[in-house]
Design a protein around this motif. Structure first.
Motif, PDB file in Angstrom:
ATOM      1  N   SER A   1      -5.693  -0.211  -8.120  1.00 17.64           N
ATOM      2  CA  SER A   1      -6.214  -0.954  -9.268  1.00 17.64           C
ATOM      3  C   SER A   1      -5.678  -2.382  -9.306  1.00 17.64           C
ATOM      4  N   GLY A   2      -4.509  -2.595  -8.701  1.00 19.14           N
ATOM      5  CA  GLY A   2      -3.868  -3.898  -8.748  1.00 19.14           C
ATOM      6  C   GLY A   2      -3.066  -4.142 -10.010  1.00 19.14           C
ATOM      7  N   ASP A   3      -3.117  -3.210 -10.963  1.00 17.27           N
ATOM      8  CA  ASP A   3      -2.435  -3.426 -12.241  1.00 17.27           C
ATOM      9  C   ASP A   3      -0.971  -3.017 -12.207  1.00 17.27           C
ATOM     10  N   PHE A   4      -0.652  -1.903 -11.549  1.00 17.10           N
ATOM     11  CA  PHE A   4       0.694  -1.338 -11.605  1.00 17.10           C
ATOM     12  C   PHE A   4       1.295  -1.138 -10.220  1.00 17.10           C
ATOM     13  N   GLU A   5       0.898  -1.966  -9.273  1.00 10.12           N
ATOM     14  CA  GLU A   5       1.409  -1.819  -7.911  1.00 10.12           C
ATOM     15  C   GLU A   5       2.877  -2.240  -7.848  1.00 10.12           C
ATOM     16  N   ALA A   6       3.733  -1.291  -7.542  1.00  9.29           N
ATOM     17  CA  ALA A   6       5.171  -1.534  -7.474  1.00  9.29           C
ATOM     18  C   ALA A   6       5.603  -1.679  -6.024  1.00  9.29           C
ATOM     19  N   ASP A   7       6.809  -2.185  -5.837  1.00  5.31           N
ATOM     20  CA  ASP A   7       7.400  -2.185  -4.497  1.00  5.31           C
ATOM     21  C   ASP A   7       8.008  -0.834  -4.174  1.00  5.31           C
ATOM     22  N   CYS A   8       8.423  -0.114  -5.219  1.00  6.40           N
ATOM     23  CA  CYS A   8       9.099   1.168  -5.037  1.00  6.40           C
ATOM     24  C   CYS A   8       8.846   2.017  -6.283  1.00  6.40           C
ATOM     25  N   LEU A   9       8.746   3.327  -6.085  1.00  9.58           N
ATOM     26  CA  LEU A   9       8.408   4.257  -7.160  1.00  9.58           C
ATOM     27  C   LEU A   9       9.371   5.440  -7.152  1.00  9.58           C
ATOM     28  N   THR A  10       9.805   5.882  -8.339  1.00 14.81           N
ATOM     29  CA  THR A  10      10.576   7.119  -8.416  1.00 14.81           C
ATOM     30  C   THR A  10       9.625   8.303  -8.497  1.00 14.81           C
ATOM     31  N   ILE A  11       9.965   9.386  -7.767  1.00 16.45           N
ATOM     32  CA  ILE A  11       9.112  10.567  -7.751  1.00 16.45           C
ATOM     33  C   ILE A  11       9.962  11.833  -7.879  1.00 16.45           C
ATOM     34  N   ASN A  12       9.309  12.906  -8.329  1.00 19.35           N
ATOM     35  CA  ASN A  12       9.966  14.180  -8.605  1.00 19.35           C
ATOM     36  C   ASN A  12       9.525  15.216  -7.567  1.00 19.35           C
ATOM     37  N   PRO A  13      10.476  15.843  -6.838  1.00 22.66           N
ATOM     38  CA  PRO A  13      10.108  16.782  -5.778  1.00 22.66           C
ATOM     39  C   PRO A  13      10.030  18.236  -6.223  1.00 22.66           C
ATOM     40  N   LEU A  14      10.125  18.508  -7.538  1.00 21.26           N
ATOM     41  CA  LEU A  14      10.300  19.876  -8.017  1.00 21.26           C
ATOM     42  C   LEU A  14       9.177  20.814  -7.576  1.00 21.26           C
ATOM     43  N   MET A  15       7.963  20.305  -7.440  1.00 21.16           N
ATOM     44  CA  MET A  15       6.833  21.167  -7.098  1.00 21.16           C
ATOM     45  C   MET A  15       6.690  21.397  -5.605  1.00 21.16           C
ATOM     46  N   GLY A  16       7.573  20.828  -4.790  1.00 24.72           N
ATOM     47  CA  GLY A  16       7.575  21.142  -3.368  1.00 24.72           C
ATOM     48  C   GLY A  16       7.231  19.983  -2.466  1.00 24.72           C
ATOM     49  N   PRO A  17       7.568  20.115  -1.165  1.00 16.51           N
ATOM     50  CA  PRO A  17       7.384  19.014  -0.211  1.00 16.51           C
ATOM     51  C   PRO A  17       5.956  18.514  -0.108  1.00 16.51           C
ATOM     52  N   ASP A  18       4.969  19.404  -0.253  1.00 15.06           N
ATOM     53  CA  ASP A  18       3.579  18.977  -0.109  1.00 15.06           C
ATOM     54  C   ASP A  18       3.195  17.954  -1.171  1.00 15.06           C
ATOM     55  N   THR A  19       3.845  18.013  -2.337  1.00 15.78           N
ATOM     56  CA  THR A  19       3.495  17.077  -3.401  1.00 15.78           C
ATOM     57  C   THR A  19       4.007  15.669  -3.121  1.00 15.78           C
ATOM     58  N   LEU A  20       4.930  15.542  -2.168  1.00 18.45           N
ATOM     59  CA  LEU A  20       5.452  14.228  -1.807  1.00 18.45           C
ATOM     60  C   LEU A  20       4.597  13.533  -0.756  1.00 18.45           C
ATOM     61  N   GLU A  21       3.784  14.290  -0.046  1.00 16.94           N
ATOM     62  CA  GLU A  21       3.071  13.749   1.114  1.00 16.94           C
ATOM     63  C   GLU A  21       2.208  12.534   0.789  1.00 16.94           C
ATOM     64  N   PRO A  22       1.410  12.532  -0.301  1.00 15.31           N
ATOM     65  CA  PRO A  22       0.603  11.336  -0.570  1.00 15.31           C
ATOM     66  C   PRO A  22       1.454  10.090  -0.837  1.00 15.31           C
ATOM     67  N   PHE A  23       2.595  10.277  -1.489  1.00 17.54           N
ATOM     68  CA  PHE A  23       3.475   9.143  -1.763  1.00 17.54           C
ATOM     69  C   PHE A  23       4.097   8.610  -0.471  1.00 17.54           C
ATOM     70  N   VAL A  24       4.533   9.531   0.377  1.00 13.51           N
ATOM     71  CA  VAL A  24       5.149   9.116   1.650  1.00 13.51           C
ATOM     72  C   VAL A  24       4.122   8.413   2.524  1.00 13.51           C
ATOM     73  N   GLU A  25       2.902   8.934   2.539  1.00 11.25           N
ATOM     74  CA  GLU A  25       1.847   8.309   3.352  1.00 11.25           C
ATOM     75  C   GLU A  25       1.589   6.883   2.888  1.00 11.25           C
ATOM     76  N   CYS A  26       1.531   6.672   1.569  1.00 11.64           N
ATOM     77  CA  CYS A  26       1.309   5.324   1.040  1.00 11.64           C
ATOM     78  C   CYS A  26       2.496   4.424   1.329  1.00 11.64           C
ATOM     79  N   ALA A  27       3.695   4.963   1.170  1.00 13.53           N
ATOM     80  CA  ALA A  27       4.881   4.158   1.428  1.00 13.53           C
ATOM     81  C   ALA A  27       4.899   3.662   2.867  1.00 13.53           C
ATOM     82  N   ASN A  28       4.619   4.544   3.798  1.00 14.19           N
ATOM     83  CA  ASN A  28       4.614   4.162   5.211  1.00 14.19           C
ATOM     84  C   ASN A  28       3.465   3.215   5.537  1.00 14.19           C
ATOM     85  N   ARG A  29       2.319   3.447   4.936  1.00 16.03           N
ATOM     86  CA  ARG A  29       1.133   2.648   5.257  1.00 16.03           C
ATOM     87  C   ARG A  29       1.229   1.238   4.711  1.00 16.03           C
ATOM     88  N   PHE A  30       1.796   1.095   3.511  1.00 14.29           N
ATOM     89  CA  PHE A  30       1.764  -0.206   2.828  1.00 14.29           C
ATOM     90  C   PHE A  30       3.135  -0.857   2.705  1.00 14.29           C
TER      91      PHE A  30
END
Length: 300
Positions: free
Chosen positions: A123-152
């Motif tokens: 959206s361009g509105d809330f693009e951060a350099d770094c984001l805090t995330i919660n892993p409680l629901m398991g490793p698969d829930t982190l995958e989209p965040f990790v993919e974006c972090a590595n890509r961008f």
């Protein structure tokens, strides 16, 4: 402004400004009364700009606590978006403390909201350099965040052993033959991309209030940048963060929010409050300053 990855931004800004992160938590009950206008929400924009005026040129990082801005409704979210953009334009690293975490497409939507550039579908509105995330629901829930972090070229801070009093209820429990916080640390370390000699953009949140746990977890996270909340209002002290510091400049960031911005005198003038903020920033920077070159020389 030159585009830098999160790791490059951390390495550069720590070298220039040190490890302090100014937390921006617009909570009116702890702030001077001059921030309380007739409009219950529009004051947030003025508060954000006031704090950024004091921080710019003195610190390399700011952390926006999303909850306080969300509580301000649309005006709060507008202030958040504008504040993030201003801080980034000034060269500060922007951490959005939103602690997001969910399954599948929902996690991907959060990653698009906070880590994806406008040109790539964000959206361009809330693009951060770094984001805090919660892993409680398991490793698969982190995958989209990790993919974006590595890509961008973004960063993540995964909750690992937090600073709140009740954290040990779950994080210090055993799961199989490992503490849960150790298992999370192993997960974070396993997500680290690239050169083993460089910092990883996938970092960890470990409280400055738990130096014994922090010392153990640091050994499991030699490449990770640790975000160490708890200094000041939560009871952590400068000595306790030594357990969290690794061997690389930039592998520790220390956020301080209420310890900087809370005012004992709520009738203080804007001029006096600004002077107090700048003085506190200097004091915290001095308290946590560390000479990595001196450490390397001593080790050699």
């Amino acid at each position: 402004m030159e585009s830098r990855s999160w790791v490059e931004l951390v390495e550069r800004n720590v070298q220039v400004f040190g490890e302090l992160v100014v937390g921006i938590d617009p909570s009116p009950d702890e702030l001077p009364r001059f921030f309380e206008p007739g409009d219950a929400t529009r004051w947030i924009d003025g508060y954000v700009n006031f704090i950024l005026d004091a921080a710019e040129g003195n610190v390399g990082f700011v952390k926006f606590q999303s909850a306080y801005f969300e509580a301000g409704g649309l005006a709060g979210l507008e202030a958040l978006a504008a504040g993030m953009k201003r801080a980034q334009a000034a060269g500060m690293g922007v951490i959005l403390d939103a602690k997001r975490g969910d399954i599948g497409a929902t996690a991907a939507a959060y990653a698009r909201a906070y880590l994806t550039p406008l040109a790539a579908g964000g959206s361009g509105d809330f693009e951060a350099d770094c984001l805090t995330i919660n892993p409680l629901m398991g490793p698969d829930t982190l995958e989209p965040f990790v993919e974006c972090a590595n890509r961008f070229g973004k960063g993540l801070f995964v909750l690992c052993r937090t600073s709140n009093p009740g954290a040990g209820w779950l994080q210090d429990k055993m799961a199989g033959n490992r503490l849960i916080s150790d298992r999370v640390a192993d997960l974070i370390a396993g997500l680290a991309p690239g050169d083993a000699g460089s910092l990883s953009p996938i970092g960890a949140v470990i409280g400055a209030t738990v130096p014994n746990e922090g010392r153990r977890l640091r050994t499991l996270l030699p490449r990770s940048i640790i975000l160490a909340p708890g200094l000041g209002a939560q009871g952590g002290d400068a000595a306790s963060i030594r357990a969290l510091r690794g061997t690389r400049p930039g592998d520790l960031l220390v956020p301080v929010s209420r310890g900087l911005t809370r005012s004992e005198d709520r009738d203080v003038s804007p001029t006096a409050y600004r002077a107090t903020l700048i003085e506190k920033i200097a004091q915290f920077k001095a308290a946590i300053a560390y000479d990595y070159d001196q450490r390397e020389a001593a080790a050699g």
